[in-house]
Design a protein around this motif. Sequence first.
Motif: not given
Length: 207
Positions: A183-207
């Motif tokens: 609690a208080g250490t990993h708020r959703p707002a803190v994780l949001l940028p990290q999670a979307f960066e992972i999503l973008r990396q997945i989108g640019h991963t070569a098959p």
Amino acid sequence: MPTDEPAPAPGLRERKKDRTRQQLRACAAQLFAEQGFADTTVAEIAACANVSTRTFFRYFDSKEDLLLPDGIELFSAVEQALAQRPLEEPPLDAVYNALLAAAALFRSTSLTALTHPLDGTEQLIAARLIQVFAEFEERLTRLVLDRLPPETPDADLHAAVVAGAALGTVRAILRTQRGRRAAGTHRPAVLLPQAFEILRQIGHTAP
């Protein structure tokens, strides 16, 4: 004819409704902590907030909804923020920035229920949360579709994929938060940028 009387305060009715909604949430949080979720009734919550049970159901469908982030406020904030994003901005980036702008609402105390479920209600909360996200996913899909150029191929599919990916990422954040139980250490707002960066990396991963 001009008058010296002050004009009525704008949005008075809306502010009153917001106060009632917040009072119901505060009373529910207090009663859930004192009595437990299962032993607290809607009538008790309404009485604590000095409103009728009928009034309670104008704001919430059930007491379970009080365990969730305020969907009306949260999704309204996302929609308003998305409307302010530049039309030339890529759809996924626009949705991300809209979520980020509304991230303050993710800090709501009602999110405690997602990370520290009360009285074994975790499955019930999860089921209701899935329903809430599904309803908003349809609305978000329409908003993304409205932003796409008319000539976009398979625009309906494009919009559905963007909305689904964005809200799937938010669901992943909430599951991660619940799993870490910090609690208080990993708020959703803190994780949001990290999670979307992972999503973008997945989108640019070569098959």
